[in-house]
Motif scaffolding. Structure first.
Motif, mmCIF file in Angstrom:
data_model
loop_
_atom_site.group_PDB
_atom_site.id
_atom_site.type_symbol
_atom_site.label_atom_id
_atom_site.label_comp_id
_atom_site.label_asym_id
_atom_site.label_seq_id
_atom_site.Cartn_x
_atom_site.Cartn_y
_atom_site.Cartn_z
ATOM 1 N N MET A 58 5.371 9.423 2.960
ATOM 2 C CA MET A 58 5.693 8.966 4.328
ATOM 3 C C MET A 58 4.664 9.420 5.357
ATOM 4 S SD MET A 58 9.741 9.104 4.883
ATOM 5 C CE MET A 58 10.845 8.711 3.566
ATOM 6 N N PRO A 59 4.446 10.715 5.540
ATOM 7 C CA PRO A 59 3.448 11.106 6.547
ATOM 8 C C PRO A 59 2.017 10.813 6.105
ATOM 9 C CG PRO A 59 4.340 13.043 5.460
ATOM 10 C CD PRO A 59 5.126 11.873 4.969
ATOM 11 N N LEU A 60 1.773 10.862 4.803
ATOM 12 C CA LEU A 60 0.420 10.615 4.303
ATOM 13 C C LEU A 60 -0.009 9.174 4.564
ATOM 14 C CD1 LEU A 60 -1.833 12.120 2.850
ATOM 15 C CD2 LEU A 60 -0.832 11.368 0.681
ATOM 16 N N SER A 61 0.919 8.233 4.437
ATOM 17 C CA SER A 61 0.578 6.830 4.654
ATOM 18 C C SER A 61 0.254 6.550 6.117
ATOM 19 C CB SER A 61 1.721 5.925 4.191
ATOM 20 O OG SER A 61 2.845 6.091 5.009
ATOM 21 N N LEU A 62 0.791 7.333 7.025
ATOM 22 C CA LEU A 62 0.472 7.138 8.444
ATOM 23 C C LEU A 62 -1.003 7.387 8.723
ATOM 24 C CD1 LEU A 62 3.561 8.764 10.192
ATOM 25 C CD2 LEU A 62 3.058 6.340 9.911
ATOM 26 N N ALA A 92 0.832 -1.204 0.000
ATOM 27 C CA ALA A 92 0.000 0.000 0.000
ATOM 28 C C ALA A 92 0.867 1.254 0.000
ATOM 29 C CB ALA A 92 -0.934 -0.007 1.207
ATOM 30 N N ARG A 93 1.919 1.249 0.804
ATOM 31 C CA ARG A 93 2.805 2.415 0.855
ATOM 32 C C ARG A 93 3.557 2.600 -0.458
ATOM 33 N NH1 ARG A 93 5.993 3.094 6.360
ATOM 34 N NH2 ARG A 93 6.256 5.135 5.423
ATOM 35 N N LEU A 94 4.039 1.489 -1.034
ATOM 36 C CA LEU A 94 4.720 1.587 -2.325
ATOM 37 C C LEU A 94 3.770 2.053 -3.420
ATOM 38 C CD1 LEU A 94 7.007 -1.583 -2.268
ATOM 39 C CD2 LEU A 94 7.720 0.812 -2.115
ATOM 40 N N ARG A 130 -1.636 -0.306 9.707
ATOM 41 C CA ARG A 130 -0.492 -0.109 10.607
ATOM 42 C C ARG A 130 -0.821 -0.611 12.008
ATOM 43 N NH1 ARG A 130 0.585 4.316 13.613
ATOM 44 N NH2 ARG A 130 -0.978 5.491 12.441
ATOM 45 N N THR A 131 -2.035 -0.380 12.468
ATOM 46 C CA THR A 131 -2.458 -0.845 13.790
ATOM 47 C C THR A 131 -2.472 -2.372 13.841
ATOM 48 O OG1 THR A 131 -3.807 1.132 14.079
ATOM 49 C CG2 THR A 131 -4.303 -0.731 15.497
ATOM 50 N N ARG A 132 -2.972 -3.009 12.779
ATOM 51 C CA ARG A 132 -2.976 -4.473 12.740
ATOM 52 C C ARG A 132 -1.558 -5.033 12.766
ATOM 53 N NH1 ARG A 132 -6.785 -6.325 7.981
ATOM 54 N NH2 ARG A 132 -6.607 -4.187 7.305
ATOM 55 N N ASP A 176 -0.020 -7.469 15.654
ATOM 56 C CA ASP A 176 0.580 -8.764 15.322
ATOM 57 C C ASP A 176 2.014 -8.856 15.809
ATOM 58 O OD1 ASP A 176 -1.778 -9.546 14.127
ATOM 59 O OD2 ASP A 176 -1.124 -9.043 12.086
ATOM 60 N N ILE A 177 2.749 -7.760 15.709
ATOM 61 C CA ILE A 177 4.123 -7.742 16.221
ATOM 62 C C ILE A 177 4.117 -7.993 17.727
ATOM 63 C CG2 ILE A 177 6.100 -6.230 16.703
ATOM 64 C CD1 ILE A 177 5.646 -5.001 13.920
#
Length: 120
Positions: free
Chosen positions: A69-73, A32-34, A80-82, A86-87
């Protein structure tokens, strides 16, 4: 030794699923980020051509990377939360396995851990 084997197998199944889920979610988040970088790069190059400006592809890609970078956050917050959850699951499993290994190396059994190592 056969007493300790089934609990390890039972706990090993859930984290294996968590590990696969982590890999899948991490791959989705990365793609998604790429993809966002590619879309922004195409937009920059397209807008530059509309106004008759020549922007090298590398420069457009670098600007797209900085913008993405900031837009993907914000755009991919759920993914990102998932990934973070999982981590945490995989890390907790690793810590638990490490503690069990250390306990076995000290010669403790799972029954001793439950009783505190002493019997009254």
């Amino acid at each position: 030794m056969s007493d300790a084997t089934p609990p390890e197998g039972a706990t090993g199944q859930q984290p294996a699923g968590a590990g696969r889920r982590l890999a899948r979610n991490l791959a989705l988040y990365t793609l998604a980020r790429l993809g966002l970088v590619v879309v922004i790069t195409v937009a920059i190059v397209g807008i530059a051509r509309l106004v008759s400006v020549d922007i090298p592809l590398v420069v457009a890609a670098l600007f797209a990377l900085l913008i993405a970078m900031p837009l993907s956050l914000t755009l991919f917050k759920k993914l990102r939360t998932r990934v973070n959850e999982d981590i945490a699951l995989v890390d907790e499993k690793r810590r638990r396995d490490k503690a069990q290994l250390r306990a076995r190396l000290r010669g403790e059994t799972p029954d001793e851990d439950k009783d505190g190592g002493t019997s009254a």
